[in-house]
Design a protein around this motif. Structure first.
Motif, short mmCIF file in Angstrom:
data_model
loop_
_atom_site.label_atom_id
_atom_site.label_comp_id
_atom_site.label_asym_id
_atom_site.label_seq_id
_atom_site.Cartn_x
_atom_site.Cartn_y
_atom_site.Cartn_z
N VAL A 297 -9.25 45.95 132.05
CA VAL A 297 -9.14 46.64 132.08
C VAL A 297 -9.88 47.67 132.20
O VAL A 297 -10.04 48.88 133.38
N VAL A 298 -9.35 48.18 130.56
CA VAL A 298 -10.45 48.92 129.84
C VAL A 298 -12.00 49.82 130.61
O VAL A 298 -12.22 51.16 130.97
N TYR A 299 -13.11 48.65 130.47
CA TYR A 299 -13.48 48.44 131.30
C TYR A 299 -14.19 49.28 132.34
O TYR A 299 -15.07 49.90 132.53
N PHE A 300 -13.85 48.50 133.16
CA PHE A 300 -13.46 48.90 134.61
C PHE A 300 -13.05 49.75 134.92
O PHE A 300 -13.52 51.43 135.07
N GLY A 301 -12.47 50.72 134.26
CA GLY A 301 -11.65 52.19 133.89
C GLY A 301 -12.21 52.92 133.58
O GLY A 301 -12.48 54.06 133.83
N LEU A 302 -13.66 52.80 132.32
CA LEU A 302 -14.59 53.84 131.64
C LEU A 302 -15.59 53.36 133.30
O LEU A 302 -16.49 54.60 133.35
N LEU A 303 -15.68 52.89 133.49
CA LEU A 303 -16.90 52.12 134.91
C LEU A 303 -16.35 53.41 136.32
O LEU A 303 -17.23 54.25 136.41
#
Length: 265
Positions: A62-68
């Motif tokens: 979720v954090v990875y997608f948020g950063l993206l």
């Protein structure tokens, strides 16, 4: 079973086309959702889906997608290191609950599913991504269909690996050629609508053919994981096909390859 698979394929294709056409947040949300489901299916193979290690994996995705999504992708290295540290902290605190192999599987799941699938969204967001993103599905599903047809018609020599004994060398080659031809035709049709490419037909043919090779390797890799854990399918979400990973096993590998080739070329 044929009609169950056919019906599921039609519905899945319709959903895929709809979210790709919409792009933006709709595509982002769907890719994030299938990534979490796919990670759950993968973690189930090693009984991590409800464990602290698995939960850490979902949160990292979720954090990875948020950063993206919000333009902070440059911080992904910090995320990956932080995720590894979090896993090791859990490994130490909860010792001897988990083995090192399980920690490795949790870390692998983030990359194998979430990071790789995120390139569907990343390709769509490229310049002319509306047109380029379809190469992912030509390289994966177009290749699979071409390989099946050629293998059924003239397939005689067994594949080089016992992972898929029903597949033939002729089918594998047919998949590459078929995907390349579809990519060529597609490139010729849309060349007047796309910017950033020269010799669009040839470039799209090359990307699709390379995508086919990677797609077939991805399919075999998924089969190897399932055989190692003595399961037939990753899940039952898609009737007649299995789980998300059973249907997207080739997409997982093709998406980043299309992104890199499209960027370079």
């Amino acid at each position: 079973m044929f009609w169950v698979r056919f019906r599921s394929s039609v519905i899945l294709m319709a959903i895929t086309i709809a979210v790709i056409l919409l792009g933006g947040d709709a595509l982002f949300a769907v890719v994030l959702a299938i990534s979490i489901i796919g990670m759950t299916e993968l973690y189930k193979t090693v009984n991590l889906q409800k464990s602290p290690l698995g939960i850490a994996g979902y949160l990292a995705a979720v954090v990875y997608f948020g950063l993206l999504r919000f333009g902070f992708a440059d911080y992904n290295d910090f995320l990956f290191i932080g995720f590894l540290l979090a896993l090791m902290i859990l490994y130490v605190i909860l010792y001897p609950k988990f083995r090192m192999e399980e920690v490795t599987a949790a870390f692998f799941g983030l990359f194998y599913v979430a990071v790789m699938l995120s390139f569907i969204y990343q390709v769509r967001m490229l310049e002319s991504g509306f047109y380029v993103v379809w190469l992912i599905f030509i390289g994966a599903w177009g290749s699979d269909t071409s390989a099946y047809c050629v293998g059924m018609l003239i397939g005689k020599h067994k594949n080089f690996t016992p992972l898929s004994p029903k597949k033939s060398i002729e089918g594998c080659i047919g998949g590459v050629i078929g995907a390349g031809l579809i990519g060529l035709l597609y490139g010729v049709i849309i060349k007047d609508y796309i910017t950033g490419f020269h010799n669009t037909g040839l470039i799209f043919a090359l990307i699709s053919a390379v995508g086919s090779v990677i797609s077939q390797l991805g399919d075999l890799a998924a089969s190897a994981i399932k055989r190692n854990h003595n399961i037939k399918d990753y899940g039952t979400l898609i009737p007649g096909h299995g789980g998300i990973l059973d249907r997207f096993d080739s997409i997982i590998f093709v998406a980043p390859i299309v992104y890199f080739l499209a960027t370079i070329l």
